[in-house]
Design an enzyme around this catalytic site. Structure first.
Site, short mmCIF file in Angstrom:
data_model
loop_
_atom_site.label_atom_id
_atom_site.label_comp_id
_atom_site.label_asym_id
_atom_site.label_seq_id
_atom_site.Cartn_x
_atom_site.Cartn_y
_atom_site.Cartn_z
N THR A 144 -108.70 42.30 -21.36
CA THR A 144 -107.71 41.30 -20.84
C THR A 144 -106.80 41.07 -21.91
O THR A 144 -106.97 41.09 -22.99
CB THR A 144 -108.10 40.08 -20.40
N GLU A 195 -110.75 41.98 -14.76
CA GLU A 195 -112.23 41.89 -14.49
C GLU A 195 -112.82 42.15 -13.02
O GLU A 195 -113.93 42.23 -12.76
CB GLU A 195 -112.55 39.98 -14.48
N LYS A 221 -102.05 17.99 -12.21
CA LYS A 221 -102.74 17.27 -11.78
C LYS A 221 -102.05 15.86 -11.65
O LYS A 221 -101.99 15.37 -12.86
CB LYS A 221 -104.09 16.80 -12.17
N TRP A 254 -103.10 17.44 -6.61
CA TRP A 254 -102.82 18.97 -7.24
C TRP A 254 -101.39 19.25 -6.90
O TRP A 254 -100.94 19.51 -5.88
CB TRP A 254 -103.60 20.06 -7.08
P1 ADP Z 1 -103.44 40.26 -17.87
O1 ADP Z 1 -103.56 38.88 -18.31
O2 ADP Z 1 -103.95 41.15 -18.79
O3 ADP Z 1 -102.01 40.80 -17.21
P2 ADP Z 1 -104.56 41.03 -15.46
O4 ADP Z 1 -103.76 42.11 -15.09
O5 ADP Z 1 -106.13 40.95 -15.26
O6 ADP Z 1 -104.52 40.48 -16.65
O7 ADP Z 1 -103.99 39.61 -14.64
C1 ADP Z 1 -104.75 39.28 -13.47
C2 ADP Z 1 -104.17 37.74 -13.02
O8 ADP Z 1 -102.78 38.13 -12.44
C3 ADP Z 1 -104.63 37.29 -11.89
O9 ADP Z 1 -105.95 36.29 -12.18
C4 ADP Z 1 -103.40 36.56 -11.19
O10 ADP Z 1 -103.61 35.25 -11.84
C5 ADP Z 1 -102.45 37.24 -11.57
N1 ADP Z 1 -101.90 38.13 -10.38
C6 ADP Z 1 -102.56 39.40 -9.94
N2 ADP Z 1 -102.10 39.78 -8.79
C7 ADP Z 1 -101.39 38.71 -8.25
C8 ADP Z 1 -100.49 38.60 -7.18
N3 ADP Z 1 -100.24 39.56 -6.26
N4 ADP Z 1 -100.09 37.52 -6.98
C9 ADP Z 1 -100.19 36.49 -7.90
N5 ADP Z 1 -100.48 36.55 -9.08
C10 ADP Z 1 -101.37 37.74 -9.41
#
Ligand code: ADP
Length: 536
Positions: free
Chosen positions: A179, A322, A432, A437
């Site tokens: 990540t 993940e 918050k 929220w």
């Molecule tokens: P990185 O931080 O390396 O970009 P990821 O690709 O694993 O890691 O990012 C996942 C995160 O991206 C998710 O937990 C979410 O917050 C955000 N995300 C992924 N798809 C969407 C979506 N369709 N809409 C909004 N947020 C998204």
């Protein structure tokens, strides 16, 4: 009593064996960074991957060893996916956009023994080489003519491909993705053969990538990001024709899509934005795709509308490294045809529904325990479980998921009665105020709808009375003008009154992570001394 069906080790080599046997002549087209093009097919990918396993064995690389790639999308990169896994190794796709300290950390943490890279990333290799202690072999995919660097084609060209895949068990690891580390060091997610095959099956289906034997896919999502959403594995199942571009220029992408008859594509929202700008400037049509998968961050409404009006089905997907990464995907619901266009867009704007195998729930943000109803209103911490969802980070001492499998995604969302997920924030970013929220994402989405706003980020700032209150940081579009009150007036009809930011601050830029997402962590650090006054 046991059932009476056959054992079938669920391993990745079945994918490439099937693709080569049943769809061997389906093409893979690569447009390289220098403008040249090469073509191969599924049979060719398998043959080269087998040669690569021989070449790796000759270097003493085998089961469990980590083989890294630092590369854009192209057929040699795909060969390496199957070759690295085929020798029983663990493919580690390194994101070249990471910062140097992250690159240093992940290659050493992964203990990569081999690194295959594009010549475009030679400066990274030159810079990092002395810090990457475990890398013994560097191989370049596209060395310049006359250079003395070991080139991929020469390396595998010395082999005959007459070999077998290394035997592995289905729970053995096959791939490692880190990540980007929005908090602390990047964390490694170690996929296994079984989870990868199951995930590929889920990606295939009509409600996800919608692949069949006629599909032609141009993946814009890089092969180094979140397992390229599993496309290189899923595509093998139906023999998808792949079209790769080693550069992400909208003109190149549009030309390839038109010329190669691309039906499917997948990428983050900014990709489509760049594509719109290009077709508008050139006064050309959007490519005639059947489906565009958008994920990685929220797809803006105007983007969905425009693609849908062009006759392209938009599958808005949510997932994370993940989760392999498919969690939810948007597909037409049973009552889709009875909906108005506006209602359909409302639907697509949400993040879709879980594919089979994935379970989702939301729990209270206050205690992170109490399960919330799927009522389309209650917003809570999003948890997920299933066979391709992480249990434990690579080399971690403790499980990341709870004993009952639930993994905290760090996202905040609402689940609707029909199972549709609506993402509203991240747990670290939700604001918050007085015990209630406020969604920073909703404030930002509303703000970017203002014609003078290029980018906006809402952050909860400490407040003497309310605990936190929202402050909106805004980057104006070049040449555009607006003041704080204009923004507040624009937001007022769109959000609850108590959600309105206490302050709007104009900034020249907003910091981003290596994957291009807004980095609230850096923004907060930049404004660490920011103080809001107590209100009357
Ligand atoms: P990185 O931080 O390396 O970009 P990821 O690709 O694993 O890691 O990012 C996942 C995160 O991206 C998710 O937990 C979410 O917050 C955000 N995300 C992924 N798809 C969407 C979506 N369709 N809409 C909004 N947020 C998204």
């Amino acid at each position: 009593m046991l059932g009476a069906m056959q054992d079938w080790n669920m391993v990745v080599s079945h994918l490439i064996d099937h693709a080569a046997r049943e769809h061997g002549a389906r093409e893979h087209v690569t447009r390289w960074a220098d403008g040249t093009e090469t073509r191969t097919d599924w049979a060719g990918i398998r043959r080269d991957a087998l040669k690569m396993t021989q070449a790796l064995r000759r270097l003493g690389i085998g089961k469990g060893d980590r083989i890294a790639t630092l590369a854009m999308n192209h057929s040699r990169h795909l060969v390496s996916w199957y070759g690295a896994v085929g020798v029983g190794g663990v493919l580690h796709t390194v994101n070249p956009r990471l910062f140097d300290d992250q690159l240093d950390y992940i290659v050493n943490h992964a203990e990569d023994r081999v690194l295959l890279y594009d010549v475009a990333f030679q400066p990274i290799v030159d810079r990092m080489r002395s810090q990457w202690k475990t890398v013994e072999h560097y191989i370049c995919y596209d060395p310049p003519a006359g250079s003395d660097v070991l080139g991929f084609e020469d390396w595998i060209g010395a082999e005959d491909g007459d070999t077998q895949w290394t035997q592995v068990a289905e729970r053995d690891p096959c791939m490692l993705c880190y990540t980007s580390g929005t908090t602390g060091n990047p964390k490694g997610v170690l996929y296994e053969h079984r989870s990868t095959v199951l995930h590929a099956w889920t990606g295939l289906q009509p409600m996800a990538f919608d692949f069949d034997t006629q599909s032609v896919m141009l993946p814009v999502v890089p092969m180094f990001h979140a397992a390229s959403w599993g496309l290189p594995w899923a595509g093998a199942m139906t023999g998808v024709k792949f079209v790769y571009s080693a550069v992400n220029e909208p003109k190149v992408l549009c030309d390839l899509m038109d010329r190669e008859g691309v039906t499917h594509s997948a990428g983050v929202p900014t990709v489509w934005l760049a594509m719109f700008q290009h077709v508008d400037a050139e006064k050309r049509e959007l490519p005639k795709l059947k489906q565009a998968v958008i994920g990685g961050s929220a797809a803006p409404r105007f983007m969905i509308e425009r693609l849908m009006k062009a006759g392209i089905r938009v599958a808005h997907a949510w997932g994370m490294t993940e989760t392999s990464p498919i969690g939810t995907v948007g597909a037409p619901t049973h009552d889709w045809d009875a909906k108005t266009f506006e209602q359909q867009v409302d639907m697509v704007q949400m993040q879709g529904r879980p594919t089979f195998g994935v379970e989702l729930r939301t729990v209270s943000l206050d205690d992170m325990e109490t399960e919330l109803p799927r009522d389309g209103k209650s917003s809570g911490a999003l948890q997920i479980r299933g066979p391709w969802i992480i249990k434990r980070y690579f080399k971690a001492e403790e499980d990341a998921a709870r004993p009952d499998g639930w993994f905290d995604t760090g996202d905040v969302g609402i689940i609707h009665p029909d199972g549709t997920l609506q993402l509203t924030d991240r747990t670290k970013d939700v604001i918050k105020s007085g015990g209630e929220w406020i969604s920073s994402v909703e404030l930002e989405n509303a703000a970017v709808g203002h014609p003078a706003v290029a980018e906006a980020a809402a952050v909860g700032m400490p407040h003497p009375r309310w605990d936190e209150r929202p402050v909106l940081f805004v980057v104006r579009k070049a040449g555009a003008d607006c003041c704080a009150q204009d923004i507040i007036d624009h937001l007022t009809p769109q959000v609850a009154k108590w959600w309105l930011p206490d302050a709007v601050e104009f900034v020249d830029d907003i910091p981003h992570t290596a994957t291009g997402k807004i980095s609230k962590k850096d923004l907060r650090a930049r404004f660490a001394d920011y103080r809001l006054e107590a209100d009357a």
